[in-house]
Design a protein around this motif. Structure first.
Motif, mmCIF file in Angstrom:
data_model
loop_
_atom_site.group_PDB
_atom_site.id
_atom_site.type_symbol
_atom_site.label_atom_id
_atom_site.label_comp_id
_atom_site.label_asym_id
_atom_site.label_seq_id
_atom_site.Cartn_x
_atom_site.Cartn_y
_atom_site.Cartn_z
ATOM 1 N N GLN A 1 0.919 -1.185 -0.035
ATOM 2 C CA GLN A 1 0.069 0.120 -0.100
ATOM 3 C C GLN A 1 0.836 1.269 -0.083
ATOM 4 N N GLU A 2 1.855 1.179 0.727
ATOM 5 C CA GLU A 2 2.899 2.344 0.970
ATOM 6 C C GLU A 2 3.518 2.655 -0.354
ATOM 7 N N ARG B 1 0.974 4.144 -2.474
ATOM 8 C CA ARG B 1 0.592 5.589 -2.089
ATOM 9 C C ARG B 1 1.743 6.546 -2.596
ATOM 10 N N LYS B 2 2.726 6.047 -2.564
ATOM 11 C CA LYS B 2 4.012 7.181 -2.963
ATOM 12 C C LYS B 2 3.959 7.484 -4.444
ATOM 13 N N ALA C 1 1.364 7.175 -6.360
ATOM 14 C CA ALA C 1 0.032 7.934 -6.613
ATOM 15 C C ALA C 1 0.147 9.535 -6.356
ATOM 16 N N ALA C 2 1.142 9.723 -5.328
ATOM 17 C CA ALA C 2 1.058 11.000 -4.703
ATOM 18 C C ALA C 2 2.017 11.740 -5.727
ATOM 19 N N ASP D 1 -2.576 -0.951 -6.024
ATOM 20 C CA ASP D 1 -3.038 0.211 -6.668
ATOM 21 C C ASP D 1 -4.449 0.570 -6.744
ATOM 22 N N VAL E 1 -5.470 1.620 -3.235
ATOM 23 C CA VAL E 1 -4.790 2.825 -2.831
ATOM 24 C C VAL E 1 -5.517 4.047 -3.462
ATOM 25 N N ARG F 1 -8.843 4.476 -2.121
ATOM 26 C CA ARG F 1 -9.008 5.141 -0.859
ATOM 27 C C ARG F 1 -8.658 6.655 -0.898
ATOM 28 N N ILE F 2 -7.671 7.136 -1.800
ATOM 29 C CA ILE F 2 -7.441 8.446 -1.825
ATOM 30 C C ILE F 2 -8.643 8.934 -2.336
ATOM 31 N N ASP G 1 -11.397 9.778 0.120
ATOM 32 C CA ASP G 1 -10.891 10.991 1.155
ATOM 33 C C ASP G 1 -11.014 12.215 0.349
#
Length: 690
Positions: free
Chosen positions: A39-40, A43-44, A46-47, A83, A86, A89-90, A93
């Motif tokens: 997940q991490e 997430r990086k 996607a950011a 992928d 995440v 989830r993003i 949010d």
């Protein structure tokens, strides 16, 4: 929000018993939640990809558009991948941070469809996140969505989640001035708390049943929960048949046998019906539906009165609304910002404080108790009704059992008695059941007596039913109370008020009783069209030339009694405390304090309420006389101990001893019977039902 879910053993037992209510229907295999490390990494990545787009999304609309774009991208990723997880989830949010209920729940639902996430928890968390940043314009949508999610969470046994979300949604609805929705959520909170307690008992019982499947007490607890709360009769009936409750054990045993004989089917319906009448409000609806199921099977082979009874009971059950309506109109003063109804002063914890704060005394309260003791002695033990003519001395000139019963019940309810709680709850239940028996499908309850008594009596009985529903939220009384309100609204005259004949003419006296019936219905969270309230304003305007003094009918001569009654109507319909017209009328009432040389309890009854709502010096002046004069005239000895004699009252010969006793008692209950409209009351505990 992190709910404290059931222990591991209880979870295993729930699975063995098949408790899966509220679980979403999934048409594809759901993937496990990806490992934190993967997940991490996702997430990086996607950011990095979406950093610029997120920084440029400055408005709520821009953020919602970005969230939708990310959702679409996520669906193109391999199902079940980190992928995809995440990105969803993003997206959830971001949409929640924009206050967009639809977009955030859509992303949450996509998560639920594809991953093994706790569905009710993720949806509740989504709405709670959305609520923290939403604007007033978005409050209603969030609260409405919460109603559905709350129901799903409760069905799945996630009561902590359901309670937290329900309370948050109630707060949003209140801020948005959606009083109907706020009332429904407030009522739902009470139901959820009661259900949570039953669910906890059920969990403990299922653990014990693993050790001893035949243990009677645990079978009773588990069977009651499954049948009466969840409506799962297939699994619950065998448990009730093993329980220690004789009536339930018998009914469940017969239920298991079923059969086709009409007498047996009718008997089974009667058995469940009788159990429903003795059960709590939370269980009543499910049991009545079970009874109706058996009645329907019996009806084709029944005849005579047995068939009519079964048909009537089925019609009563099937016509009940499945859920409270969400279209309540409520006057602002009927529920304050703390969510209190005008009936909440009758709660035991509040009553004593209000009595002292508003100038009641041990003498006034002792007089009330004596009056109620006298009243219950006059009730017909077979019919549950009261009479204006006897069995006491000095009965009224005309019989009217509906008015007599309604006035007696109002006096009993005024101190907090209901059909389920209070010293006189058996009398309340007997009397309320009598009203339900005489009520027709159109809501009418007046079936015999002088024609000019008809709508007076109907209005008084309507107040009784609305109070009972408002005080208890017992669903058995919701539809009868609403039907009586609908009857009132349908039969309002073109002039805007009511008189002797439905839809014909208006007078201030009958209209005042209907105004109080309507306001009580609003306190209880029931429905009243705004056009009905507008019509009342229109009529009252024709019964006064200056707004301060009122006549019996339009353009007549003002009287003190009609002025008192009309001013109370104006208070409940929204006139402010400092309205000059109200002030002049109040001053006139204060120039005519209670004097038994000119006894007029009808006038004093309304004046007492007007001045109680005004509070301050106005109330002190009136109350200093009232709290001494009324108890002093109460009979203290003999057969009529606790009553008030009628012979010197203006309307005493018509209403008789029961009339004068009920009005006197209601006046002495004024300290807590209704919360004040204007001046602040002492703090009321949060409990709202009995």
């Amino acid at each position: 929000m992190h709910p404290s879910g059931p222990c591991f053993v209880a979870n295993v037992i729930l699975l063995l018993l098949g408790i899966t209510e509220g679980a979403p229907v999934i048409t594809q295999q759901r993937a496990p939640i990806p490992e934190p490390q993967t997940q991490e990494t996702a997430r990086k990545t996607a950011a990095e990809i979406y950093r610029d787009a997120y920084q440029q999304a400055r408005t709520a609309e821009d953020k919602t558009a970005l969230a939708k774009e990310m959702c679409e991208t996520a669906l193109q990723m391999p199902d079940g991948s980190a992928d995809q997880y995440v990105l969803l989830r993003i997206a959830r949010d971001i949409a929640a941070g924009a206050g967009d209920t639809t977009a955030s729940l859509s992303a949450a639902d996509k998560l639920v469809e594809r991953f093994e996430v706790p569905s009710d928890k993720i949806r509740a968390e989504t709405l709670l996140m959305t609520s923290k940043v939403a604007t007033i314009a978005q409050y209603t949508a969030i609260a409405e969505a919460a109603m559905v999610v709350v129901e799903g969470a409760a069905n799945a046994g996630e009561y902590e989640i359901a309670l937290t979300l329900c309370d948050a949604a109630r707060s949003l609805a209140e801020k948005a001035q959606e009083l109907s929705l706020a009332n429904d959520l407030l009522a739902k909170l009470d139901v959820l708390k009661a259900e949570q307690l039953e669910f906890q008992k059920y969990q403990a019982a299922t653990v014990r049943l693993q050790l001893d499947p035949l243990e009677p007490v645990s079978n009773l607890v588990a069977g009651r929960y499954l049948c009466f709360i969840k409506g799962d009769w297939e699994r619950g009936i065998p448990m009730l048949a093993l329980s220690e409750d004789v009536a339930l054990k018998y009914a469940a045993g017969q239920d298991q046998q079923g059969g086709n004989a009409p007498d047996a089917l009718l008997s089974l319906g009667d058995a469940w019906w009788g159990i429903a009448e003795k059960e709590s409000s939370m269980a009543t609806e499910q049991i009545l539906r079970r009874a109706a199921d058996w009645y329907e099977k019996a009806i084709p082979n029944l005849n005579g009165l047995a068939k009519l009874k079964a048909e009537k009971r089925v019609a009563d059950v099937r016509s009940r609304p499945a859920m409270p309506s969400a279209t309540v109109l409520e006057a602002p003063q009927e529920r304050d910002r703390r969510g209190r109804s005008g009936l909440d002063g009758r709660l035991e914890a509040a009553k004593k404080e209000l009595l002292v704060a508003h100038g009641g005394t041990a003498t006034t309260e002792a007089a009330v108790q004596l009056a109620l003791d006298w009243l219950v002695k006059q009730q017909n033990a077979w019919t549950g009704l009261w009479s204006l003519k006897g069995p006491y001395a000095d009965g009224g000139g005309n019989e009217n059992v509906l008015a007599a019963t309604a006035m007696a019940l109002l006096a009993l309810q005024g101190i907090g008695n209901t059909h389920k709680a209070g010293k006189f709850h058996p009398n309340l239940k007997l009397g309320a059941d009598a009203l339900l028996r005489v009520q027709g499908q159109d809501g009418n309850m007046f079936n015999e007596g002088s024609f000019n008594h008809r709508l007076y009596s109907q209005a008084q009985a309507t107040i009784v039913l609305c109070e009972l529903y408002g005080m208890t939220k017992d669903p058995r009384y919701r539809q009868p109370a609403q039907k009586s309100l609908d009857y009132a609204c349908r039969n309002q005259s073109p002039q805007g008020g009511w008189r002797y004949v439905p839809r014909e003419d208006s007078d201030t006296s009958v209209t005042g009783w209907f105004v109080m019936a309507i306001q009580t219905g609003l306190m209880a969270g029931l429905e009243v069209p705004t056009s009905t309230l507008d019509g009342i304003h229109k009529y009252l305007d024709t019964a006064t030339s200056d707004g301060s003094f009122y006549s019996y009918q339009a353009r007549g001569e003002p009287t003190l009694t009609m002025t008192a009654e009309a001013l109370l109507c104006r208070q409940y319909l929204g006139w402010t405390h400092d309205d000059a017209r109200l002030r002049i009328g109040v001053d006139q009432l204060l120039q005519n304090l209670i004097d038994y040389n000119e006894q007029d309890l009808y006038c004093w009854y309304y004046a007492t309420q007007v001045l109680h709502h005004m509070g301050g010096k106005d109330w002190d002046i009136w109350n200093n006389v009232m709290r001494q004069a009324i108890p002093a005239k109460q009979v203290k000895e003999g057969n009529e101990r606790g009553s008030w004699p009628p012979e010197n009252d203006r309307w005493g010969l018509h209403g008789g001893r029961l009339y004068t006793t009920c009005l006197s008692c209601l006046m002495l209950e004024v300290y807590y019977r209704h919360l004040r409209i204007y001046t602040p009351d002492v703090p009321i505990p949060p409990a709202r039902t009995q």
